[in-house]
Design an enzyme around this catalytic site. Sequence first.
Site, short mmCIF file in Angstrom:
data_model
loop_
_atom_site.label_atom_id
_atom_site.label_comp_id
_atom_site.label_asym_id
_atom_site.label_seq_id
_atom_site.Cartn_x
_atom_site.Cartn_y
_atom_site.Cartn_z
N THR A 35 6.65 0.79 3.60
CA THR A 35 7.13 1.99 4.43
C THR A 35 7.87 3.01 3.75
O THR A 35 8.27 2.74 2.60
CB THR A 35 8.11 1.39 5.64
N HIS A 86 8.54 8.79 12.30
CA HIS A 86 8.23 7.66 13.04
C HIS A 86 7.80 6.58 12.46
O HIS A 86 7.17 6.56 11.54
CB HIS A 86 6.66 7.96 13.99
N LEU A 87 8.65 5.46 12.73
CA LEU A 87 8.61 4.28 12.09
C LEU A 87 7.14 3.56 11.98
O LEU A 87 6.52 3.71 12.78
CB LEU A 87 9.41 3.04 12.79
N HIS A 88 6.62 3.40 10.73
CA HIS A 88 5.35 2.81 10.46
C HIS A 88 5.35 2.11 9.15
O HIS A 88 5.97 2.38 8.41
CB HIS A 88 4.25 3.81 10.49
N PHE A 89 4.28 1.18 9.17
CA PHE A 89 4.16 0.25 8.15
C PHE A 89 2.52 0.45 7.42
O PHE A 89 1.87 0.41 8.56
CB PHE A 89 4.39 -1.15 8.44
#
Length: 111
Positions: free
Chosen positions: A87, A97-100
């Site tokens: 991340t 935007h939160l993402h992995f």
Amino acid sequence: MSEDFYCEEVLSGRTPVQKVVETENVLAYHHTRPFYPVHIVTIPKRHISSLITLEKGDNVLLIELMDVVKKVASQVVAEHGACRVITNLGKYQDSKHLHFHVVFGQPLNKG
């Protein structure tokens, strides 16, 4: 690119994606412009800016998100023998935007 590619393009349906796993609150899909031979992005369907903006009320969603990351990572490891889960934060985070990223292999030549 916009500040939030995931909300504006992916979750809106404007940019079609190849889904890997989908739950009520989380989506994992093959990256639209992969940087690795295997490159899967996992996002919450609700907007959260980043890992460091998570709040206590996001705990249930975070657990579901991590369960999907774990499932995707397990699939990649089973198929390829290894993976990385990444991340990005701050200036490294192109989309807010939160993402992995679940990735395998050497970075593709983008030059």
